[in-house]
Design a protein around this motif. Structure first.
Motif, PDB file in Angstrom:
ATOM      1  N   ALA A 149       2.275   5.345  25.210  1.00  0.00           N
ATOM      2  CA  ALA A 149       1.145   5.901  24.450  1.00  0.00           C
ATOM      3  C   ALA A 149      -0.023   6.170  25.393  1.00  0.00           C
ATOM      4  N   LYS A 150       0.176   7.053  26.355  1.00  0.00           N
ATOM      5  CA  LYS A 150      -0.875   7.353  27.327  1.00  0.00           C
ATOM      6  C   LYS A 150      -2.008   8.144  26.675  1.00  0.00           C
ATOM      7  N   THR A 151      -3.193   8.006  27.243  1.00  0.00           N
ATOM      8  CA  THR A 151      -4.348   8.787  26.816  1.00  0.00           C
ATOM      9  C   THR A 151      -4.502   9.965  27.772  1.00  0.00           C
ATOM     10  N   ILE A 152      -4.316  11.165  27.243  1.00  0.00           N
ATOM     11  CA  ILE A 152      -4.348  12.393  28.030  1.00  0.00           C
ATOM     12  C   ILE A 152      -5.627  13.157  27.696  1.00  0.00           C
ATOM     13  N   VAL A 153      -6.366  13.549  28.715  1.00  0.00           N
ATOM     14  CA  VAL A 153      -7.624  14.274  28.526  1.00  0.00           C
ATOM     15  C   VAL A 153      -7.551  15.577  29.315  1.00  0.00           C
ATOM     16  N   PHE A 154      -7.860  16.697  28.658  1.00  0.00           N
ATOM     17  CA  PHE A 154      -7.887  17.949  29.415  1.00  0.00           C
ATOM     18  C   PHE A 154      -9.129  18.760  29.067  1.00  0.00           C
ATOM     19  N   LYS A 174       5.144  15.242  18.043  1.00  0.00           N
ATOM     20  CA  LYS A 174       5.772  13.951  17.720  1.00  0.00           C
ATOM     21  C   LYS A 174       5.706  13.000  18.918  1.00  0.00           C
ATOM     22  N   THR A 175       4.527  12.943  19.514  1.00  0.00           N
ATOM     23  CA  THR A 175       4.330  12.134  20.718  1.00  0.00           C
ATOM     24  C   THR A 175       3.500  10.893  20.406  1.00  0.00           C
ATOM     25  N   PRO A 176       3.792   9.778  21.058  1.00  0.00           N
ATOM     26  CA  PRO A 176       2.923   8.605  20.913  1.00  0.00           C
ATOM     27  C   PRO A 176       1.646   8.723  21.745  1.00  0.00           C
ATOM     28  N   ALA A 177       1.572   9.746  22.609  1.00  0.00           N
ATOM     29  CA  ALA A 177       0.387   9.946  23.451  1.00  0.00           C
ATOM     30  C   ALA A 177      -0.824  10.301  22.594  1.00  0.00           C
ATOM     31  N   LYS A 178      -1.993   9.921  23.081  1.00  0.00           N
ATOM     32  CA  LYS A 178      -3.256  10.332  22.466  1.00  0.00           C
ATOM     33  C   LYS A 178      -3.828  11.458  23.324  1.00  0.00           C
ATOM     34  N   ILE A 179      -4.076  12.597  22.704  1.00  0.00           N
ATOM     35  CA  ILE A 179      -4.528  13.784  23.434  1.00  0.00           C
ATOM     36  C   ILE A 179      -5.963  14.097  23.042  1.00  0.00           C
ATOM     37  N   TYR A 180      -6.831  14.200  24.051  1.00  0.00           N
ATOM     38  CA  TYR A 180      -8.222  14.578  23.852  1.00  0.00           C
ATOM     39  C   TYR A 180      -8.521  15.834  24.663  1.00  0.00           C
ATOM     40  N   TRP A 208     -26.019  24.365  23.671  1.00  0.00           N
ATOM     41  CA  TRP A 208     -24.614  24.042  23.364  1.00  0.00           C
ATOM     42  C   TRP A 208     -24.177  22.649  23.822  1.00  0.00           C
ATOM     43  N   ARG A 209     -24.991  21.997  24.626  1.00  0.00           N
ATOM     44  CA  ARG A 209     -24.606  20.679  25.124  1.00  0.00           C
ATOM     45  C   ARG A 209     -25.339  19.586  24.353  1.00  0.00           C
ATOM     46  N   PRO A 210     -24.780  18.375  24.289  1.00  0.00           N
ATOM     47  CA  PRO A 210     -23.455  17.995  24.767  1.00  0.00           C
ATOM     48  C   PRO A 210     -22.352  18.717  23.986  1.00  0.00           C
ATOM     49  N   SER A 211     -21.301  19.089  24.688  1.00  0.00           N
ATOM     50  CA  SER A 211     -20.179  19.757  24.029  1.00  0.00           C
ATOM     51  C   SER A 211     -19.251  18.707  23.402  1.00  0.00           C
ATOM     52  N   PRO A 212     -18.500  19.078  22.361  1.00  0.00           N
ATOM     53  CA  PRO A 212     -17.669  18.090  21.670  1.00  0.00           C
ATOM     54  C   PRO A 212     -16.414  17.695  22.445  1.00  0.00           C
ATOM     55  N   LEU A 213     -15.996  16.476  22.259  1.00  0.00           N
ATOM     56  CA  LEU A 213     -14.676  16.010  22.690  1.00  0.00           C
ATOM     57  C   LEU A 213     -13.838  15.875  21.425  1.00  0.00           C
ATOM     58  N   TYR A 214     -12.695  16.534  21.403  1.00  0.00           N
ATOM     59  CA  TYR A 214     -11.819  16.519  20.233  1.00  0.00           C
ATOM     60  C   TYR A 214     -10.612  15.616  20.468  1.00  0.00           C
ATOM     61  N   ARG A 215     -10.214  14.910  19.434  1.00  0.00           N
ATOM     62  CA  ARG A 215      -8.897  14.255  19.413  1.00  0.00           C
ATOM     63  C   ARG A 215      -7.927  15.253  18.779  1.00  0.00           C
ATOM     64  N   ALA A 216      -6.888  15.597  19.518  1.00  0.00           N
ATOM     65  CA  ALA A 216      -5.941  16.638  19.060  1.00  0.00           C
ATOM     66  C   ALA A 216      -4.878  16.031  18.150  1.00  0.00           C
ATOM     67  N   PHE A 217      -5.303  15.509  17.011  1.00  0.00           N
ATOM     68  CA  PHE A 217      -4.371  14.854  16.082  1.00  0.00           C
ATOM     69  C   PHE A 217      -3.236  15.782  15.654  1.00  0.00           C
ATOM     70  N   ARG A 218      -3.573  17.028  15.357  1.00  0.00           N
ATOM     71  CA  ARG A 218      -2.561  17.955  14.843  1.00  0.00           C
ATOM     72  C   ARG A 218      -1.555  18.343  15.914  1.00  0.00           C
ATOM     73  N   LEU A 219      -2.030  18.479  17.126  1.00  0.00           N
ATOM     74  CA  LEU A 219      -1.111  18.769  18.229  1.00  0.00           C
ATOM     75  C   LEU A 219      -0.189  17.571  18.482  1.00  0.00           C
ATOM     76  N   GLU A 220      -0.747  16.386  18.441  1.00  0.00           N
ATOM     77  CA  GLU A 220       0.077  15.173  18.601  1.00  0.00           C
ATOM     78  C   GLU A 220       1.179  15.129  17.548  1.00  0.00           C
ATOM     79  N   LYS A 221       0.816  15.486  16.317  1.00  0.00           N
ATOM     80  CA  LYS A 221       1.786  15.447  15.214  1.00  0.00           C
ATOM     81  C   LYS A 221       2.892  16.471  15.433  1.00  0.00           C
ATOM     82  N   VAL A 222       2.520  17.678  15.848  1.00  0.00           N
ATOM     83  CA  VAL A 222       3.514  18.724  16.108  1.00  0.00           C
ATOM     84  C   VAL A 222       4.472  18.284  17.216  1.00  0.00           C
TER      85      VAL A 222
END
Length: 452
Positions: free
Chosen positions: A405-410, A92-98, A76-90
């Motif tokens: 426009a912070k970059t947020i990673v969780f 309405k944030t300038p933040a980039k969420i990964y 299963w590794r390396p596991s994917p890192l996703y950009r949460a484009f759809r969550l950002e759109k919902v």
């Protein structure tokens, strides 16, 4: 820009990162539960293999991942890192969420990262059987998976509240050949003693740890395995953060905020420790690292930094950590994996040094975030992981107000496919927002062990 940032298998880290090499001040040593003196390596050989004891105390910055372990990781590794484009759109944030998604592992969480390593080292030293505890069942199912691959027997003591809520986790363990019993159980002295006092107890991780440690200590062919808290467990999980850093570099991003849920600490350590290194080194000194805790069990947020037992019966070494008291039994919140009274010594040390922040959240707001995330991104997250999602959404909404426009990673540390009864309770409006009363925490803390 791609939604998924994928590393090739040959780009998977070949070493784990050991943050002990970069601490400003050394960790306070674990203390022997009887003598109250620093634990010697030989004291731990009754229940742990020598290589894990060595890793527990090692000061080397990087430790090689054995080839046999890496080969299994490639399932299963390396596991994917996703950009949460759809969550950002919902939002309405300038933040980039990964989000780093660890739910792609066969057991569905981050826990196999250490389960595979621990089973491997036990197998190499001739151990035939492993005893362990589990809260929500993610650790128990991961160790069952790992021991099956290395031909070991596995006995899992599962916290009764979760055992009753999540029967399909037990089925996973049985499918992979493990035996799973509700804790406290009649199988151990410590379990019988607790059942005699309170036959209806929901159990706790501290109780289940006591049972598993007793099991290991009383069987010559058996070792104990822990899914969080200890240094070597945090070490094995750092493959998450190391991969994440590589993936962010691929898209020319630097994390401004790093978030993970915190129960025993391995989830948080796995994602954050490589970023803490950047903070210490000055490579990324302003990165904000946040531990997301349940309000019902807020060890970092409201606990005391002191020596305490890791279990209820006082069988484990005394660890210097943020604790709510070893006999603290939190309510049966649905995030069963976060119901631990203490926090990993390494995470506690970094929190005390102000390198990691913490905040606690109520379970209804956690499920609000989980459902919002699932409807935007498609993945139904584990309740534990949803604590981090809640904080990530809060941070993104702060950016909406400020325009930053912070970059947020969780760390989306696992899927919630076996937690749908929890979602059922949420949709039915039956989840209670419980905040553990300060006076009960104070009462529990009165029973901390004296060292002199």
């Amino acid at each position: 820009m791609d939604t998924k940032i994928i590393l090739d298998e040959n780009e998977m880290p070949k070493k784990w990162y050991n943050i002990q090499a970069d601490l400003k001040t050394p960790l306070d040593p674990p203390m022997h539960p009887q003598t109250k003196k620093p634990v010697r390596p030989s004291d731990l050989e009754l229940i742990f293999p020598k290589e894990l004891i060595k890793q527990e105390m090692c000061q080397d910055r990087y430790i090689d991942i054995p080839g046999e372990v890496r080969d299994i990781y490639t399932l299963w590794r390396p596991s994917p890192l996703y950009r949460a484009f759809r969550l950002e759109k919902v939002l309405k944030t300038p933040a980039k969420i990964y989000y780093k998604y660890e739910g792609v592992s066969p057991p569905g969480s981050h826990k196999p990262n250490t389960a595979i390593a621990q089973a491997y080292y036990n197998m190499k030293e001739g151990i035939e059987r492993i005893a362990t505890e589990t809260g929500a069942g993610q650790w128990g199912s991961s160790l069952a998976f790992a021991t099956q691959l290395f031909g070991l027997e596995c006995k899992v003591y599962m916290v009764r509240g979760s055992y009753d809520q999540k029967p399909y986790r037990k089925m996973m363990m049985q499918t992979w050949g493990a035996t799973c019993v509700p804790s406290p159980s009649p199988d151990t002295n410590s379990g019988r003693a607790i059942l005699a006092k309170d036959p209806d107890t929901p159990g706790s991780l501290g109780i289940a740890i006591s049972e598993a440690v007793e099991d290991a200590a009383t069987h010559d062919n058996t070792n104990y395995s822990l899914g969080s808290v200890l240094n070597h467990v945090c070490l094995h999980q750092t493959i998450i953060g190391l991969e994440t850093q590589k993936q962010l570099e691929m898209v020319d991003e630097t994390a401004d905020v790093v978030i993970a849920s915190a129960g025993g600490g391995s989830n948080l350590a796995g994602l954050s420790f490589p970023f803490v290194k950047d903070k210490i080194d000055g490579k990324n000194p302003d990165v904000e690292i946040i531990a997301a805790e349940p309000a019902a069990c807020p060890s970092l947020t409201k606990g005391m930094y002191a020596y305490d037992y890791g279990d209820v019966a006082g069988l484990t070494p005394l660890l210097k950590m943020f604790t709510l008291g070893h006999d603290f039994i939190p309510p049966s919140i649905h995030a069963g994996g976060l119901r631990y009274h203490g926090m990993a010594p390494l995470v506690s040390h970094l929190h005390a040094d102000k390198l990691i922040d913490s905040t606690s959240v109520y379970q209804n707001e956690v499920f609000d975030a989980a459902v919002l995330f699932a409807r935007a991104e498609g993945i139904i997250p584990a309740p534990e992981s949803a604590h981090a999602i809640r904080i990530a959404i809060n941070k993104a909404l702060e950016c909406k107000k400020s325009g930053e426009a912070k970059t947020i990673v969780f760390n989306n540390s696992g899927h919630g496919h076996f937690d749908l009864s929890s979602y059922e309770g949420y949709f039915a409006g039956s989840l209670v927002d419980y905040e553990y009363p300060a006076e009960l925490i104070a009462q529990s803390l009165k029973n901390l062990p004296a060292l002199s």
